[in-house]
Design a protein around this motif. Structure first.
Motif, PDB file in Angstrom:
ATOM      1  N   THR A  58       0.813  -1.211  -0.138  1.00 60.24           N
ATOM      2  CA  THR A  58       0.117  -0.054   0.126  1.00 60.24           C
ATOM      3  C   THR A  58       0.703   1.076  -0.175  1.00 60.24           C
ATOM      4  N   VAL A  59       2.088   1.063   0.550  1.00 58.17           N
ATOM      5  CA  VAL A  59       3.027   2.399   0.496  1.00 58.17           C
ATOM      6  C   VAL A  59       3.164   2.843  -0.723  1.00 58.17           C
ATOM      7  N   ASN A  60       2.882   1.781  -2.001  1.00 59.22           N
ATOM      8  CA  ASN A  60       3.162   2.382  -3.294  1.00 59.22           C
ATOM      9  C   ASN A  60       2.081   2.736  -3.815  1.00 59.22           C
ATOM     10  N   THR A 118      -6.004  10.683  -4.248  1.00 64.30           N
ATOM     11  CA  THR A 118      -4.664  10.489  -4.404  1.00 64.30           C
ATOM     12  C   THR A 118      -4.344  10.130  -3.039  1.00 64.30           C
ATOM     13  N   TRP A 119      -3.545   9.078  -3.009  1.00 60.20           N
ATOM     14  CA  TRP A 119      -3.266   8.238  -1.773  1.00 60.20           C
ATOM     15  C   TRP A 119      -2.349   9.389  -0.640  1.00 60.20           C
ATOM     16  N   SER A 120      -1.461  10.022  -1.147  1.00 61.30           N
ATOM     17  CA  SER A 120      -0.730  11.024  -0.199  1.00 61.30           C
ATOM     18  C   SER A 120      -1.309  12.228   0.022  1.00 61.30           C
ATOM     19  N   GLY A 121      -1.807  12.973  -0.883  1.00 63.49           N
ATOM     20  CA  GLY A 121      -2.324  14.170  -0.756  1.00 63.49           C
ATOM     21  C   GLY A 121      -3.811  14.400  -0.583  1.00 63.49           C
ATOM     22  N   TYR A 167      -0.677   5.090  -5.594  1.00 58.73           N
ATOM     23  CA  TYR A 167      -0.789   6.527  -6.019  1.00 58.73           C
ATOM     24  C   TYR A 167      -2.011   7.029  -5.830  1.00 58.73           C
ATOM     25  N   ARG A 168      -3.017   6.559  -6.263  1.00 58.80           N
ATOM     26  CA  ARG A 168      -4.504   6.932  -6.231  1.00 58.80           C
ATOM     27  C   ARG A 168      -5.459   5.695  -6.000  1.00 58.80           C
ATOM     28  N   ARG A 213     -10.097   8.845   2.342  1.00 62.21           N
ATOM     29  CA  ARG A 213      -9.293   7.736   2.779  1.00 62.21           C
ATOM     30  C   ARG A 213      -8.339   7.752   4.005  1.00 62.21           C
ATOM     31  N   ASN A 238      -5.155   2.129   6.084  1.00 64.16           N
ATOM     32  CA  ASN A 238      -5.093   1.485   4.464  1.00 64.16           C
ATOM     33  C   ASN A 238      -6.575   1.136   4.326  1.00 64.16           C
ATOM     34  N   LYS A 253      -5.165   6.688   5.682  1.00 62.70           N
ATOM     35  CA  LYS A 253      -3.802   6.176   5.481  1.00 62.70           C
ATOM     36  C   LYS A 253      -3.277   5.361   6.658  1.00 62.70           C
TER      37      LYS A 253
END
Length: 118
Positions: free
Chosen positions: A27-29, A51-54, A31-32, A71, A76, A73
């Protein structure tokens, strides 16, 4: 990445439902993540992505203002809060993820059925 959607069910028109998607693996990889749906005899339809990060989001016109994607994080997970549901929202809902902007979406399992009665 493995994905599993849950939370579907039967709801009356005008009601609300919350879908969840649990992600595992790399899951760390991610992107969206996104939600899609497919009704019998119809093509798979994009609903929303985040988007997963932002956490930036985008919605299809058909659900904008009624559905909300989020989401978590730390856990997960991804969710789709659906409100003001219509019979035409009835479909199998799938969660998906991509690992890069240009990558293909990976879909999770068999999805979860949402049925909206009139």
């Amino acid at each position: 990445v493995q994905l599993q959607a849950s939370g579907g069910g039967l709801v009356q028109a005008g009601g609300s439902l919350r879908l969840s998607c649990a992600a595992s693996g790399r899951t760390v990889n991610m992107y969206r993540m996104a939600w899609f749906r497919q009704a019998p005899g119809k093509e798979r339809e994009f609903l929303a992505h985040i988007t997963w990060s932002g956490g930036s989001t985008m919605y299809a016109d058909s659900v904008r203002g009624r559905f909300f994607i989020s989401r978590n994080k730390a856990q997960n997970t991804m969710a789709l809060q659906m409100s003001s549901l219509k019979p035409e929202d009835s479909a199998v809902y799938f969660c998906a993820a991509k690992l890069s902007p240009g990558g293909q979406y990976m879909y999770g399992g068999q999805g979860t059925q949402v049925t909206v009665s009139s």
